[in-house]
Motif scaffolding. Structure first.
Motif, PDB file in Angstrom:
ATOM      1  N   PRO A  73       3.657 -72.859 -51.673  1.00 43.29           N
ATOM      2  CA  PRO A  73       3.535 -72.489 -53.084  1.00 43.29           C
ATOM      3  C   PRO A  73       3.968 -73.632 -54.001  1.00 43.29           C
ATOM      4  O   PRO A  73       3.743 -73.589 -55.206  1.00 43.29           O
ATOM      5  CB  PRO A  73       4.487 -71.295 -53.224  1.00 43.29           C
ATOM      6  N   PHE A 106       6.403 -70.032 -48.403  1.00 44.64           N
ATOM      7  CA  PHE A 106       6.147 -68.733 -49.012  1.00 44.64           C
ATOM      8  C   PHE A 106       7.172 -67.710 -48.516  1.00 44.64           C
ATOM      9  O   PHE A 106       7.675 -67.818 -47.388  1.00 44.64           O
ATOM     10  CB  PHE A 106       4.750 -68.223 -48.637  1.00 44.64           C
ATOM     11  N   LEU A 143      -4.410 -65.697 -53.707  1.00 45.16           N
ATOM     12  CA  LEU A 143      -2.976 -65.816 -54.014  1.00 45.16           C
ATOM     13  C   LEU A 143      -2.754 -65.839 -55.523  1.00 45.16           C
ATOM     14  O   LEU A 143      -1.815 -65.213 -56.033  1.00 45.16           O
ATOM     15  CB  LEU A 143      -2.388 -67.086 -53.389  1.00 45.16           C
ATOM     16  N   PHE A 176       0.933 -67.442 -56.134  1.00 45.91           N
ATOM     17  CA  PHE A 176       0.895 -68.903 -56.227  1.00 45.91           C
ATOM     18  C   PHE A 176       1.136 -69.302 -57.663  1.00 45.91           C
ATOM     19  O   PHE A 176       0.317 -69.054 -58.546  1.00 45.91           O
ATOM     20  CB  PHE A 176      -0.465 -69.426 -55.758  1.00 45.91           C
TER      21      PHE A 176
END
Ligand code: PXG
Length: 463
Positions: A387, A395, A454, A460
């Protein structure tokens, strides 16, 4: 019965599979609900499933089908050998031509004076043999206290009691009371995940020196061996920093311990040389081999040892062996596989052409917003999904993003595996440049799709 045409409809196969087949490394209840993917045939680097869908196999089966699928020559030698001598054992003062020839061929191919092979049915068994070999070796030499084997966290050395104990996979240790006694683990050289503020080179040295510290902690009189994969495979293609192996070799030379290179994945061309020990300048006393030895066409593994280790072992009875040690059909298939690897120059092509080609493309994946690192050694490679690249962040709930990415690949006809949130490939060594282009297109498309998911889910947030 002609096995090639014995196909029931997919749903029926899945239902029978769910009813009667227990799968490795699988939560059966979940799989049984959705049904297993059924692979029915394969050619080159391409699998075909029971619905007729063609899938690019980015994993060479399970890191093993080095010469690719569908080589009739191997089927032919298996057939001929089954007719000639389908089985005989290698216990009780006997031998047979295929095992004799294979042992000789391996002594030619293996580096240094690894001139002797004890055969097994696969890598796990071979590593169990290695525990026995290392301990027995020191006992014969009058040093029976030298029993402990040092391995590494996140190593994979198999799934038997011994193999899983040598391995450093916590979820495996958590089931069945592992590791067994006298096996310890030091840190792995995984710079991206664990290197903190150190440079990769500093971190490589620091990790290697943990071996010396562990030998000192245990007492050299109690240590039999250090075991490691040249590049950790199942751990997510952990390519060690350049400083790591030279320092490990120095430490092994300075101390009276055996060095076991587990080349079950790295062996037979995977890193661009015949053995990972050649790529990384390692001089092992014992080497584990399996997988690419037969390109997976027949089950076989083994422990190769040096002249010195063999001489010591040969001086006493070794109360160890498997029914299928040196199975004639597996040996014949392995010999034919080695002939093809050698005569078709497959390892040379990997080193000089296809691996550099893959590498030049693979490295560019590091520019993708989701990718923190792209690492590669020959024909095995990984990307770390993150991320936040600059922080080398991971993550939350490791494996969630990896699973999304894996499914995106699969839905686009590419087999690419996830380990946590890293994605790994290890394609057949015969993969062509055109197929590498297809593989790369599919990886990028799957990364884009994963990133979009994401972002939509708020997982994200680029910093
Ligand atoms: N050593 C190494 C380095 C391996 O990769 C074994 C030993 C054990 O070999 P056998 O033949 O007993 O399986 C292996 C096997 C994965 C995966 O998911 C990797 C392996 C096996 C199964 C799954 O990456 N490697």
């Amino acid at each position: 019965m002609n096995v090639l045409f014995n196909h029931l409809p997919t749903e029926e196969l899945q239902a029978i599979d769910a009813a009667h087949h227990l799968h490795p490394f699988t939560k059966g209840a979940d799989l049984n609900k959705k049904g297993a993917r059924i692979i029915t045939r394969a050619k080159g680097s391409t699998l075909t499933d029971s619905e007729g869908v063609e899938i690019l196999d980015g994993m060479a089966g399970l890191w093993c089908v080095n010469i690719g699928y569908g080589r009739d020559e191997l089927a032919k030698v298996a057939y001929d050998q089954m007719r000639e001598l389908p089985f005989y054992n290698t216990f009780f003062q006997t031998s047979h031509p295929p095992v004799i020839q294979l042992a000789q061929k391996l002594s030619e191919l293996l580096p240094g004076d690894l001139n002797h092979v004890f055969f097994a049915s696969g890598g796990s068994e071979a590593n169990d043999s290695n525990i026995r070999i290392a301990r027995h070796y020191w006992a014969i030499k009058g040093k029976p206290t030298k029993k402990t084997i040092i391995s590494r966290h996140n190593a994979y050395h198999g799934s038997t009691m011994g193999g899983a104990s040598l391995g450093g996979m916590q979820p495996m240790h958590a089931q069945g009371g592992l590791p067994i006694a006298d096996i310890t683990h030091i840190d792995q050289p995984f710079w991206w995940g664990e290197g903190g503020d150190m440079s990769p080179e500093e971190f490589g040295l620091a990790c290697a020196r943990k071996l010396e510290a562990e030998i000192e902690r245990l007492g050299e009189d109690n240590v039999a061996a250090f075991i490691a994969e040249p590049v950790q495979g199942a751990g997510a293609v952990i390519v060690p920093p350049s400083t790591y192996w030279p320092e490990i070799q120095r430490i092994c030379d300075a101390h009276e311990i055996l060095l076991i290179a587990d080349e079950v994945i790295c062996g037979f061309g995977r890193t661009g040389n015949w053995f990972g020990s050649q790529t990384y300048n390692i001089r092992p006393d014992v080497m584990t081999i399996a997988k690419g030895l037969s390109s997976g066409y027949a089950p076989i593994g083994g422990s190769a040892v040096t002249d010195e280790v063999a001489a010591v072992l040969d001086s006493d009875d070794f109360n160890h062996g498997y029914t299928y040690s040196g199975h004639p059909v597996s040996c014949a298939v392995a010999l034919e596989n080695l002939r093809i690897l050698e005569e078709e120059g497959i390892v040379d092509t990997v080193r000089a052409e296809t691996a550099p080609y893959l590498e030049s493309k693979w490295r560019t994946l590091a520019d993708h917003p989701l990718v923190g690192e792209a690492r590669i050694s020959g024909m095995m490679a990984a990307i770390e999904m993150t991320p936040d690249k600059s922080a080398r962040a991971q993550f939350a709930n490791p494996g969630t993003v990896g699973t999304i990415m894996r499914d995106n690949c699969f839905n686009d006809a590419l087999i690419m595996r996830n380990v946590r949130d890293s994605m790994i490939i290890s394609p057949p060594l015969v993969i062509t440049k055109a197929e590498i282009d297809v593989l790369m297109e599919r990886v990028v498309r799957a990364l884009d799709k994963t990133l979009a998911t994401l972002k939509a889910d708020g997982m994200f947030k680029p910093g």
